[in-house]
Design a protein around this motif. Structure first.
Motif, PDB file in Angstrom:
ATOM      1  N   THR A  82       0.819  -1.216   0.000  1.00 56.67           N
ATOM      2  CA  THR A  82       0.000   0.000   0.000  1.00 56.67           C
ATOM      3  C   THR A  82       0.848   1.260   0.000  1.00 56.67           C
ATOM      4  O   THR A  82       0.411   2.301  -0.506  1.00 56.67           O
ATOM      5  CB  THR A  82      -0.968   0.008   1.196  1.00 56.67           C
ATOM      6  OG1 THR A  82      -0.244  -0.349   2.388  1.00 56.67           O
ATOM      7  CG2 THR A  82      -2.108  -0.962   0.985  1.00 56.67           C
ATOM      8  N   PHE A 103      -0.805   2.541   4.039  1.00 55.95           N
ATOM      9  CA  PHE A 103      -1.516   3.735   3.583  1.00 55.95           C
ATOM     10  C   PHE A 103      -1.194   4.936   4.473  1.00 55.95           C
ATOM     11  O   PHE A 103      -1.168   6.077   4.005  1.00 55.95           O
ATOM     12  CB  PHE A 103      -3.027   3.491   3.558  1.00 55.95           C
ATOM     13  CG  PHE A 103      -3.531   2.999   2.239  1.00 55.95           C
ATOM     14  CD1 PHE A 103      -3.278   3.707   1.067  1.00 55.95           C
ATOM     15  CD2 PHE A 103      -4.275   1.829   2.152  1.00 55.95           C
ATOM     16  CE1 PHE A 103      -3.732   3.256  -0.151  1.00 55.95           C
ATOM     17  CE2 PHE A 103      -4.736   1.359   0.923  1.00 55.95           C
ATOM     18  CZ  PHE A 103      -4.463   2.077  -0.224  1.00 55.95           C
ATOM     19  N   GLY A 139      -0.094   3.278  -3.079  1.00 57.15           N
ATOM     20  CA  GLY A 139      -0.767   4.522  -2.719  1.00 57.15           C
ATOM     21  C   GLY A 139      -0.070   5.746  -3.284  1.00 57.15           C
ATOM     22  O   GLY A 139      -0.715   6.628  -3.851  1.00 57.15           O
TER      23      GLY A 139
END
Length: 233
Positions: A94, A152, A98
């Motif tokens: 992520t 994230f 991201g």
């Protein structure tokens, strides 16, 4: 329980809560110098991003508290490697996905979820799911899922600095490797401390208190971030 036997609980809890009261808990290792570098950087900088990634993990108390919860009752090296690898895989995916795809997540909400991940692990270590709900979630899957949220959180911090897109992936890889190096160094110290503590009866005597403190810390982080979201969101 006599006052003498209660004293170790305070010795364990005091540094824990002093850390939680420190502003650096919520800064994720991004100090003023690091922020200036990230804002001014215009090219590939492998060394600095390695350093920043390592320092981010070393000073990222939310990530470390979760990892302490993960490995607290893991006694075999193989199990530690499996769980830490799942967490690493989750947050690496992520982090890279991201930032490279510019997936924006509200920083207060993602950090609130990270706080809840700490609450989950302390609750799980206390056997709360079996006692209250009569079932046990798959701990490996849970660790990897929360690793995705932690990634994230890292990605959100980096996106706030508008990094140059030219060869961004090289800097991101360096940052991620730095995170893993920092994680390895800190985990090594944590495992040494846990191994020493496990040789004493106090490990089991105070395991409930320690994991209760872990949950409390996660709730404090959750409350702080939700408050920030309500005020600034």
């Amino acid at each position: 329980m006599t006052p003498a036997t209660q004293r170790p609980v305070w010795l364990i809890g005091l540094p824990f809560f002093l850390c939680l009261l420190s502003p650096s808990v919520f800064a994720h290792g991004v100090d003023a110098n690091t922020e200036r570098f990230l804002l001014a950087n215009q090219g590939v900088a492998i060394g600095p991003f390695l350093y920043i990634g390592a320092m981010h993990m070393v000073t990222g108390y939310d990530h470390l508290l979760f990892l302490i919860g993960v490995i607290f009752f893991l006694f075999r090296t193989r199990d530690v490697l499996i769980y830490v690898s799942l967490f690493t895989l989750g947050h690496s995916l992520t982090l890279l996905f991201g930032v490279l795809n510019n997936m924006a997540v509200n920083p207060f909400l993602i950090d609130a979820i990270i706080g809840l991940s700490i609450v989950y692990k302390g609750f799980d270590n206390l056997g709360g799911f079996r006692r209250l709900f009569g079932f046990q979630p798959n701990t490996k899957i849970a660790v990897m899922i929360f690793g995705l949220f932690h990634g994230f959180g890292l990605a959100t911090k980096l996106q706030g600095f508008s990094l140059p897109q030219a060869e961004l992936w090289k800097n991101l890889l360096a940052f991620n490797v730095g995170v893993e190096l920092g994680q390895f160094i800190v985990l090594l110290y944590i495992l040494i401390a846990l191994d020493f503590w496990r040789r004493h009866k106090s490990f089991y005597s105070f395991s409930t208190a320690t994991n209760t403190l872990l949950m409390t810390g996660g709730l404090i982080l959750f409350g702080y971030q939700i408050t920030g979201y309500l005020i600034n969101g």
